[in-house]
Scaffold this active site. Structure first.
Site, mmCIF file in Angstrom:
data_model
loop_
_atom_site.group_PDB
_atom_site.id
_atom_site.type_symbol
_atom_site.label_atom_id
_atom_site.label_comp_id
_atom_site.label_asym_id
_atom_site.label_seq_id
_atom_site.Cartn_x
_atom_site.Cartn_y
_atom_site.Cartn_z
ATOM 1 N N CYS A 151 0.608 7.250 -4.814
ATOM 2 C CA CYS A 151 0.478 6.134 -5.570
ATOM 3 C C CYS A 151 -0.877 6.664 -6.635
ATOM 4 C CB CYS A 151 -0.766 5.501 -5.095
ATOM 5 S SG CYS A 151 0.438 4.340 -3.346
ATOM 6 N N TRP A 164 -7.897 8.968 4.387
ATOM 7 C CA TRP A 164 -7.711 7.583 4.021
ATOM 8 C C TRP A 164 -8.663 6.742 5.415
ATOM 9 C CZ3 TRP A 164 -2.950 5.216 1.302
ATOM 10 C CH2 TRP A 164 -2.849 5.253 -0.011
ATOM 11 N N ASP A 167 4.748 10.708 2.750
ATOM 12 C CA ASP A 167 3.425 9.962 2.662
ATOM 13 C C ASP A 167 2.270 10.825 1.563
ATOM 14 O OD1 ASP A 167 5.511 7.879 1.276
ATOM 15 O OD2 ASP A 167 4.592 6.734 2.872
ATOM 16 N N CYS A 188 5.667 1.457 -5.417
ATOM 17 C CA CYS A 188 5.261 1.280 -4.023
ATOM 18 C C CYS A 188 5.995 0.904 -2.888
ATOM 19 C CB CYS A 188 3.768 1.638 -4.164
ATOM 20 S SG CYS A 188 2.830 2.167 -2.641
ATOM 21 N N ARG A 246 -14.015 -11.226 6.054
ATOM 22 C CA ARG A 246 -12.920 -11.062 4.681
ATOM 23 C C ARG A 246 -12.886 -12.619 3.959
ATOM 24 N NH1 ARG A 246 -8.172 -8.373 7.003
ATOM 25 N NH2 ARG A 246 -8.547 -9.261 8.573
ATOM 26 N N GLU A 247 -14.099 -13.234 4.299
ATOM 27 C CA GLU A 247 -13.716 -14.497 3.773
ATOM 28 C C GLU A 247 -13.315 -15.251 2.045
ATOM 29 O OE1 GLU A 247 -16.145 -13.415 5.321
ATOM 30 O OE2 GLU A 247 -17.323 -14.497 6.699
ATOM 31 N N HIS A 254 2.117 -4.112 -7.221
ATOM 32 C CA HIS A 254 0.981 -5.091 -7.228
ATOM 33 C C HIS A 254 0.766 -6.059 -7.929
ATOM 34 C CE1 HIS A 254 0.617 -0.220 -7.121
ATOM 35 N NE2 HIS A 254 0.585 -0.469 -5.863
HETATM 36 N N1 GLN Z 1 5.957 4.305 2.718
HETATM 37 C C1 GLN Z 1 4.755 3.430 1.981
HETATM 38 C C2 GLN Z 1 4.824 2.235 2.356
HETATM 39 O O1 GLN Z 1 6.104 1.892 1.965
HETATM 40 C C3 GLN Z 1 3.816 4.338 1.253
HETATM 41 C C4 GLN Z 1 2.533 2.709 1.155
HETATM 42 C C5 GLN Z 1 1.733 3.748 -0.511
HETATM 43 O O2 GLN Z 1 1.939 4.709 -0.412
HETATM 44 N N2 GLN Z 1 0.354 2.919 -0.205
HETATM 45 O O3 GLN Z 1 4.367 1.135 1.991
HETATM 46 ZN ZN ZN Z 2 1.925 4.510 -2.821
#
Ligand code: GLN
Ligand code: ZN
Length: 751
Positions: free
Chosen positions: A642, A559, A597, A725, A15-16, A693
């Site tokens: 998300c 994921w 989630d 998020c 991960r440089e 973000h």
């Molecule tokens: N509950 C998670 C957080 O708050 C949700 C993260 C996500 O939706 N990627 O980190």
């Molecule tokens: Zn999210």
């Protein structure tokens, strides 16, 4: 047989790139330092592929943030508000990617979306009426020359104009039809520049072709490429597709004057059939994507060779199904995983070996070759992968298990009276900033430098502080902060049977953010309660409601690297049963708001509409319901997603039958709200009011504005106020400021 790789991971073996970029963002590294770090990564990646004997290696697959953004930059698709900042080129690039807040101005980042059906994100190019499309950049050329100087004669990979235009957002009155010819002309200039600098093959990545295409789309594609192909300037043109098959345009594509055509035989379920029934022109090369660029299991040589030998195509090159960007670098980084497991995996580096071995076996009488026999011995069975108990539980699921009673409207009333929350309740999505001390605590515990008691004690202190902070800020529904979680999926994986973990198997998610998906090795079950103690403790710190926080089955599966020996549906149901036990345990321990989630629910929706129900929604949505169907009416179930790109599946989202859903709405337009209204969406909603973000702090006014727009479309009694998020990747200072503004905005609206 020759071999081809569409793209290689580019974050660096350790991960440089992430670390160098972050230093650059903090001002600890200058531009030259960052450029050098990038150059070193490119060199290592190129030489690795060359040493492995790959015939067609890509250049320009590197990116500081994202290849679509690179393409926008290359062709001057840079909105004026970013140019006005007067930053250096690299800083402007990062301003588009991450937003900018500083002396020179205050601008949000471009919208970010999931790249087709992956967990990688691209930045959405914006084309307005003033956009002056012109080849102003030189990245593809520079990286081609750089590779050449290293002794690697690369094909130059470009995001193709069709995909680029289809993914771009047109913010003014112009449409694709107004700009495609200019863009095409600039691509032609680029091809000519590349060709005159010695590039023999230019690769046009056009993954958009695997989606449903209209007749206008097909005409547009033909039009663009007739022009490009009439101006090759001596270069050979490779059309590269991936993430599915190109059933809507196969014949048009093979009729055009491409020299090579790359097709995906892994996700493209119809690819082999298309080639067989329609044939493949003898004067072209077929790049057959048979080595999976998305999953980490060893290739089954028997299957692959039988497809290869059965193609009936004269000129075939063996390739990856998509860029290797979506798999980790190398198994060599995994020092703790036993060979019993490791031998079943192939990461990017090992896939290079697979390509080579397969290419050597193709067309031969391979059954007695050592590489073939060795490969086949791996498919005989895996250690500890079966759990008869879980299999029986899945088999015993009945229709009633998917239904929550009473119906939503009744539950809503009961919950309103019990929870007694103000109008426009404020909350967060779960995680709070994962500061250095939080990560250190976890790492020390994992390394055995801290006892379990010390580890837990530290986290409890963090939780207590976090609760206090939320009370001070004035939020209504509190969370414990998720300090115990490295990642919302890995954490659950670690606490479930059936998972295998890696140390360094990082994959780029967006920009400098990487994820380390766990591997579903066998049947999944819950070992013991996972989150209950943390949530219970958080609740003991306050009189306000505390929301329990879980990850849903669809996201856990999406994921993770999934199994290939049982169906996705079967795997999801196993996970759903495990999370359902957790939901019921939280409820039994007094947690009456539980968020499950499903951040990744949308992303695995098949790229073709015709496959949505049969291949996904019909089991993904019920799996979510299975998780919460047995809770009491007064327990409020939240879910979070998300990205708001579910305009087209709103009825399915409502059918998850959650009580509240929060989702991203700040970075994209608020079009989703119209669709919610049109569809009479019943679930209460919290469309994120600011973008987490980016480090930018939203003002009260900005949030009030967002809420005002939302109120026009959503009934007041159904509207929640929250960020878009989790706050885990943010700093504490910006988080506190942002949340204070959020609470102030909610109060202002209530007033
Ligand atoms: N509950 C998670 C957080 O708050 C949700 C993260 C996500 O939706 N990627 O980190
Ligand atoms: Zn999210």
């Amino acid at each position: 047989m020759n071999t081809s790789v569409i793209g290689y991971p580019r974050i660096g073996k350790d991960r440089e790139l992430k670390f160098a970029s972050e230093k650059f963002f903090n001002g600890e590294l200058d531009e030259a330092g960052l450029l050098n770090a990038a150059k070193a990564i490119r060199k290592e990646d190129l030489l690795k592929q060359k040493e492995a004997g790959i015939t067609y290696i890509s250049s320009n697959d590197f990116s500081f943030y994202d290849n679509v953004l690179d393409t926008a930059f290359l062709f001057n698709v840079i909105p004026q508000r970013y140019k006005d900042l007067g930053l250096s080129e690299l800083e402007t690039y990062f301003a588009l990617a991450r937003g900018y807040q500083g002396e020179k101005g205050n601008v949000k980042a471009l919208a970010m979306k999931k790249w087709f059906n992956t967990n990688y994100h691209y930045l959405v190019p914006e084309i307005d009426d003033d956009t002056n499309i012109a080849l102003t950049g030189s990245k593809p050329l520079d990286e081609f020359i750089e590779a050449k100087e290293l002794g690697v004669d690369t094909k130059v990979a470009l995001v193709g104009p069709f995909t680029f235009l289809k993914l771009a957002k047109f913010t003014g009155s112009k449409k694709i039809s107004d700009v495609y010819s200019v863009l095409t002309a600039e691509y032609i200039k680029l091809v000519s520049l590349l060709a005159s600098s010695g590039a023999k093959i230019v690769e046009f990545d056009e993954p958009y072709l695997v989606r449903d295409l209209s007749s206008e789309d097909i005409d547009l594609f033909k039009e663009i490429y007739s022009l490009i192909l009439a101006n090759k300037n001596g270069a050979k043109i490779l059309l590269q597709t991936y993430f599915g098959d190109i059933r809507d345009i196969y014949n048009e594509v093979t009729d055009l004057d491409f020299d090579l055509i790359g097709l995906d035989f892994v996700e493209g379920r119809k690819t082999a059939e298309l080639v067989k029934t329609n044939g493949f022109p003898a004067d072209k090369i077929l790049v057959a994507g048979l080595v999976n660029g998305k999953n980490i299991w060893r290739n089954d040589y028997k299957k692959t060779l039988s497809v290869l030998n059965d193609l009936g195509v004269a000129n075939v090159v063996l390739g990856t199904s998509c860029s290797l960007l979506h798999v980790p670098y190398t198994l060599a980084n995994e020092t703790k995983l036993s060979d019993d497991y490791k031998k079943h995996f192939a990461f990017a580096e090992e896939k290079l070996t697979e390509l080579n071995e397969l290419a050597a076996l193709a067309g031969k009488d391979y059954e007695n070759e050592a590489s073939y026999k060795n490969n086949q011995s791996l498919f005989a069975g895996r250690v500890n992968s079966e759990d008869k108990d879980v299999q029986a539980k899945v088999a015993a699921i009945t229709d009633a298990d998917y239904v929550r009673l009473p119906v939503f409207e009744e539950r809503e009333k009961i919950q309103k009276s019990i929870l007694n929350l103000p109008l426009f309740p404020t909350t967060t999505i779960g995680s709070f900033p994962q500061t250095a001390d939080v990560r250190k605590n976890r790492q020390e515990f994992k390394k055995g430098l801290k006892s379990k008691e010390e580890y837990v004690e530290f986290n409890k202190q963090k939780i207590a502080e976090c609760i206090k902070l939320q009370e001070e800020i004035g939020l209504d529904v509190l969370v414990h902060g998720e300090f115990e979680r490295n990642d919302m999926v890995e954490y659950f994986g670690e606490n479930l049977n059936g998972y295998v973990f890696t140390e360094k198997a990082w994959v780029q998610s967006y920009g400098t953010r990487n994820v380390k998906p766990p591997i579903i090795w066998g049947d999944v079950s819950r070992k013991a309660p996972i989150t209950v103690e943390w949530s219970k403790f958080a609740k003991s710190c306050t009189d306000k409601p505390v929301k329990g926080m879980l990850t849903g089955p669809v996201t856990i599966l999406n994921w993770s690297f999934p199994r290939e020996d049982i169906s996705i549906k079967e795997s999801i149901l196993q996970i759903a049963l495990a999370i359902r036990d957790e939901v019921l345990d939280l409820e039994a321990n007094g947690i009456n708001i539980i968020q499950i989630d499903e951040a990744a629910l949308r992303e695995k929706l098949p790229l073709r509409k015709s496959d949505w129900n049969s291949e996904y929604l019909d089991f993904a949505i019920p799996a979510f319901r299975l998780v919460h169907s047995k809770v009491k009416p007064e327990t409020q179930i939240h879910t979070h997603m998300c990205y708001s790109e579910f305009t087209d599946i709103i009825p399915a989202i409502d059918a998850m039958d959650a009580d509240v859903i929060t989702f991203e709405a700040s970075r994209s337009d608020l079009q989703i709200l119209d669709s919610l209204k049109e569809n009479n969406f019943k679930t209460e909603v919290g469309p994120g009011v600011y973008d987490i973000h980016s480090p930018r702090v939203p003002s009260v006014e900005e949030i009030v504005n967002a809420l005002t727009k939302m109120r026009a479309k959503i009934e007041d009694k159904k509207l929640w106020v929250n960020p878009d998020c989790g706050l885990k990747t943010r700093g504490t200072e910006e988080t506190v400021k942002s949340l204070k503004n959020l609470v102030a905005a909610a109060k202002q609206i209530r007033g």
